[in-house]
Design an enzyme around this catalytic site. Structure first.
Site, mmCIF file in Angstrom:
data_model
loop_
_atom_site.group_PDB
_atom_site.id
_atom_site.type_symbol
_atom_site.label_atom_id
_atom_site.label_comp_id
_atom_site.label_asym_id
_atom_site.label_seq_id
_atom_site.Cartn_x
_atom_site.Cartn_y
_atom_site.Cartn_z
ATOM 1 N N SER A 367 87.782 49.100 35.428
ATOM 2 C CA SER A 367 88.183 50.104 34.450
ATOM 3 C C SER A 367 87.074 51.143 34.267
ATOM 4 O O SER A 367 86.605 51.724 35.233
ATOM 5 C CB SER A 367 88.587 49.420 33.137
ATOM 6 O OG SER A 367 89.321 50.289 32.309
ATOM 7 N N ASP A 487 99.570 48.205 37.393
ATOM 8 C CA ASP A 487 98.595 48.699 36.412
ATOM 9 C C ASP A 487 99.050 50.067 35.918
ATOM 10 O O ASP A 487 98.901 51.072 36.600
ATOM 11 C CB ASP A 487 97.200 48.800 37.050
ATOM 12 C CG ASP A 487 96.115 49.118 36.030
ATOM 13 O OD1 ASP A 487 96.450 49.468 34.882
ATOM 14 O OD2 ASP A 487 94.927 49.017 36.395
ATOM 15 N N HIS A 520 96.019 45.312 34.704
ATOM 16 C CA HIS A 520 94.660 45.837 34.620
ATOM 17 C C HIS A 520 93.678 44.663 34.577
ATOM 18 O O HIS A 520 93.089 44.354 33.539
ATOM 19 C CB HIS A 520 94.559 46.685 33.347
ATOM 20 C CG HIS A 520 93.406 47.622 33.315
ATOM 21 N ND1 HIS A 520 93.204 48.624 34.235
ATOM 22 C CD2 HIS A 520 92.350 47.715 32.451
ATOM 23 C CE1 HIS A 520 92.102 49.298 33.928
ATOM 24 N NE2 HIS A 520 91.568 48.750 32.861
#
Length: 798
Positions: A367, A487, A520
């Protein structure tokens, strides 16, 4: 169960013997039986002494009536292959009668993907080869057998230095004697305007062997969340999705440029060093945050964490992906590479070097963490030898905006660049420090709010400064990218656009891509794939110089199949090259066909008391409360399995009875099926060992749902009617004016089984992703002038 193993390399017998001898295994004995007894004793490292070893053997079965202890007591000139693999499977963590049939152990191995020698063992060299292969075979607990045995103490007698086996470094470093220290690295920045260079707090965790002269590489994770987040402030700052979609004037936004909107770096004096130290004076009490880093701590790599500017312990202000955050991350790499100075305290004058580092650095993280790794790589800084970025942003416009619209990263409606800056501004958790820059921080937030532009959502200079793809030509290191095909937070476009930019620039950078079926999440503890082992091969090559041919051995693209659990396919590229064919799917079933709907999505959403997650599920169902505010367009129902792979583009001719409107599209797989869950399930808790007497990680896997569902989102796209092609160019639209639009779907690799239906949904505002206008324009689509272009893969390697 299927266990893929891409990280094992082929070696010759001489290499196998040398490596086995290095870790204490015999390669020759008086006879085959004696060699077997000596070897199997080493496979019980938890047993100290003959009695304990014989008891351990007695607990393992060779066949229905013979245990290993009895079997080893009998001299033999030939070891039957099934006898060997019945025992081998038990060492790999599998149980007879539960996991495999002792009459057919090799059948189980073949079905599971485990390698074996399909011949009886009739001499000592063949036994050595069988043991070497077994030690490099994956266990039921993610790691290979050599690593599973190391977790029980097999390698505890070895000196604390790099030891390589099958091209990878082994866990031979004592994790109970790690050195934890904090240093402050001097940057070239003054983001808080106090007239001094911003100092960047950095936590180092390194093996004690470095104090004895061992030089080690560094895994650096730039983690803005390292010192915590400001959740209460974020809740107050989160934007309410706007009820009005603003009408733009052509050219409303400033043209995008590559010019940085931040001031030039000030020419400030460097801090003068009055003393030199070789050890930090502040203990690093923050734990690591990524088990892959911890895995490599046991294998001799140092791990380094820095939250960057504007975080607790550091100077400066946050900017959410701005060039100053890139420079902040690069400064850490430069210190590790010996090109920048640091100090043992934030304000003191005792300098300290990264004397323990061999000058080679890799960046890791997911991320925002992986995003800063991408950003740092575009600097071309020489000490950065590779990047392992997971779910990383390559352009912040693709995170918070889309084709002229404000959009939300999945699950975070109302978040924006200013909100994330507040979230990561952990400097305020040291209030005595933060109060010195209160005014500057307020000014920065005002600047972020103004420049991010939630009114129009166009691509402007603010977002251009956060588009790392502009600088791919400066990337000098090979890349590993990991991304979830489900995601919807950091969407797959980010990794594929980076890949395409590297390809378009004629880059010679090797870019390895992993696509999993998750959201994610990290990939390192998924049971079916040997991700950590592959990264060991990769980092041993990139940071330790091992000639293991990692670049050619590891597949270029590894993709998890969405139909059959625990199945991975490999391809030489993604959405391009041999085997990929573009196809055009018309949206109309008859000529001159038009269809209309009134976009009452917000009203229905409110009436239903729905939420973002509910909307995402309801809008794609065949029977839906939102059925009247969408077009349901069947495209394909194949009589054989097909695979979509790449980026689809929807060409639409659209008009609205308003000067602007939101146009959204969803590509959906329709048909009742037990599809894979987008969240990995826990297979076993704490059974994945990271080293000897060290930490354990849970093992996860993507499993099929326990109940069938009727539809699955494949991909989607959003656009402002006034931005028909991209986010940088807005046009004026008159009510009733036909507009030809191009909407790029998120990249996907999707296996569509025979009999299931591919459906395109056209709708307006997206309650989960876009703002929520209360106006209800009528939108009309000329289907006869509209189509979908999408690549199909005609061949894939399993």
């Amino acid at each position: 169960m299927h266990l893929y193993q891409f990280g094992r390399i082929a070696t010759d017998l001489a290499t196998q013997k040398q490596e086995l001898q290095t870790i204490g295994f015999p390669i020759r004995a008086r006879n085959l039986s004696k060699l077997a007894r000596m070897t199997f004793a080493l496979l019980e490292p938890q047993a100290h002494g003959d009695v304990a070893t014989h008891e351990a053997w007695a607990n393992r079965a060779v066949g229905p009536e013979t245990d290993l202890n009895t079997w080893l007591a009998t001299n033999r000139d030939v070891i039957k292959r099934d006898d060997f693999y019945n025992v081998a499977l038990q060492y790999l963590g599998f149980q007879p009668r539960v996991d495999f049939d002792t009459a057919h152990p090799r059948t189980f191995m073949r079905e599971t993907g485990l390698p074996y020698q399909d011949a009886d063992i009739n001499n000592q060299d063949k036994f050595v080869q069988a043991i070497y292969l077994l030690l490099n075979t994956r266990t039921a607990n993610v790691v290979t057998l050599i690593n599973a045995l190391a977790a029980k103490g097999l390698l505890a007698h070895l000196p604390e230095r790099f030891t390589f086996f099958n091209g990878k470094t082994l866990p031979t470093f004592n994790t109970h004697q790690l050195i934890r220290e904090v240093v402050w690295i001097e940057s070239d920045l003054d983001t808080d305007g106090d007239g001094k260079r911003d100092m960047l707090e950095t936590t180092i965790i390194r093996p004690a062997a470095t104090n004895a002269g061992t030089k080690v590489p560094a895994l650096f994770t730039a983690n803005p969340y390292f010192h915590g987040t400001n959740d209460q402030d974020v809740e107050a700052a989160t934007h309410v999705p706007e009820p009005t979609l603003a009408v733009k004037q052509p050219g409303t936004q400033a043209p995008a440029t590559t010019q940085d909107w931040y001031p030039e770096r000030p020419d400030l004096p460097h801090r003068q060093a009055k003393d030199v130290a070789t050890a930090g004076t502040v203990y690093g009490d923050e734990p690591g945050i990524y088990s892959l880093n911890d895995y490599f701590l046991a294998r001799g790599f140092a791990t380094v964490y820095s939250a960057g500017i504007g975080t607790r312990g550091s100077d400066g202000l946050r900017s959410t992906g701005g060039p100053d955050e890139t420079a902040s991350a690069v400064a850490i790499i430069e210190w590790l590479g010996g090109q920048r100075q640091a100090f043992t305290t934030r304000t003191g004058h005792t300098a300290i070097k990264a004397w323990w580092c061999n000058g080679n650095v890799a960046m890791t993280g997911k991320s925002y963490l992986g995003t800063l790794a991408v950003a740092a790589a575009t600097s071309g800084t020489p000490a950065l030898k590779t990047v392992i970025s997971e779910a990383a942003i390559s352009s912040w416009y693709d995170y918070y905006r889309e084709q002229g619209l404000v959009v939300a990263p999945g699950g975070f409606q109302g978040e924006d660049a200013d909100v994330l800056a507040i979230d990561t501004y952990s400097r305020q958790q040291a209030p005595g420090d933060a109060q010195r820059v209160t005014k500057q921080w307020r000014n920065r937030l005002d600047e972020l709010a103004r420049r991010q532009d939630r009114q129009f959502g166009d691509y402007n200079a603010f977002w251009d400064a956060r588009n790392y793809r502009h600088h791919v030509a400066q990337i000098k290191c090979d890349f590993v990218s990991v991304h979830g095909l489900n995601d919807w937070n950091v969407k797959p476009r980010n990794v594929i656009k980076l890949h395409e930019a590297l390809r378009a620039a004629g880059s010679k950078i090797h870019h390895k891509i992993f696509f999993h079926q998750g959201q994610h999440v990290y990939l390192n503890n998924i049971r079916s794939l040997d991700f950590a082992d592959q990264m060991n091969l990769w980092l041993s090559n990139k940071l330790l110089g091992v000639d293991n041919h990692a670049v050619s051995v590891l597949p270029d693209v590894e993709i998890q199949d969405n139909v059959t659990a625990q199945t991975w396919v490999t391809t030489p590229d993604f959405g391009a090259g041999p085997g990929v064919t573009p196809k055009t799917l018309p949206l109309a079933t008859t000529t001159d066909q038009t269809q209309s709907f009134q976009d009452r999505s917000t009203a229905i959403f409110n009436d239903q008391h729905d939420d973002s997650a509910g909307f995402e599920q309801h809008i794609i169902q065949p029977q839906s409360a939102y059925a009247d505010v969408r077009l349901w367009l069947p495209l394909l129902q194949p009589d054989h399995d097909v695979v979509l792979e790449g980026t689809g583009t929807i060409y639409l001719r659209v008009k609205a009875d308003a000067a602007t409107a939101i146009i959204s599209a969803r590509l959906v797989d329709v048909g009742s099926a037990f599809r894979l869950q987008p969240t990995a399930s826990t297979v076993a808790r704490g059974n994945y060992p990271l080293g000897f007497d060290w930490q354990y990680e849970n093992t996860l896997e993507f499993a099929a749902r326990s109940h069938p569902n009727d539809a699955q989102l494949i991909s989607f796209s959003h656009a402002n009617l006034q931005n028909p092609v991209d986010g940088a160019t807005a046009i004026a639209v008159s009510p009733g004016q036909w507009v030809d639009m191009q909407l790029q779907l998120q990249p996907t690799r999707y296996h569509l089984p025979a009999g299931r239906q591919l459906v395109l949904i056209i709708h307006g505002a997206d309650m989960a992703q876009t703002i929520r206008p209360t106006a209800a324009p009528t939108i009309t689509v000329d289907l006869s002038a509209s189509h979908l272009d999408i690549p199909f893969r005609t061949a894939a390697q399993h």
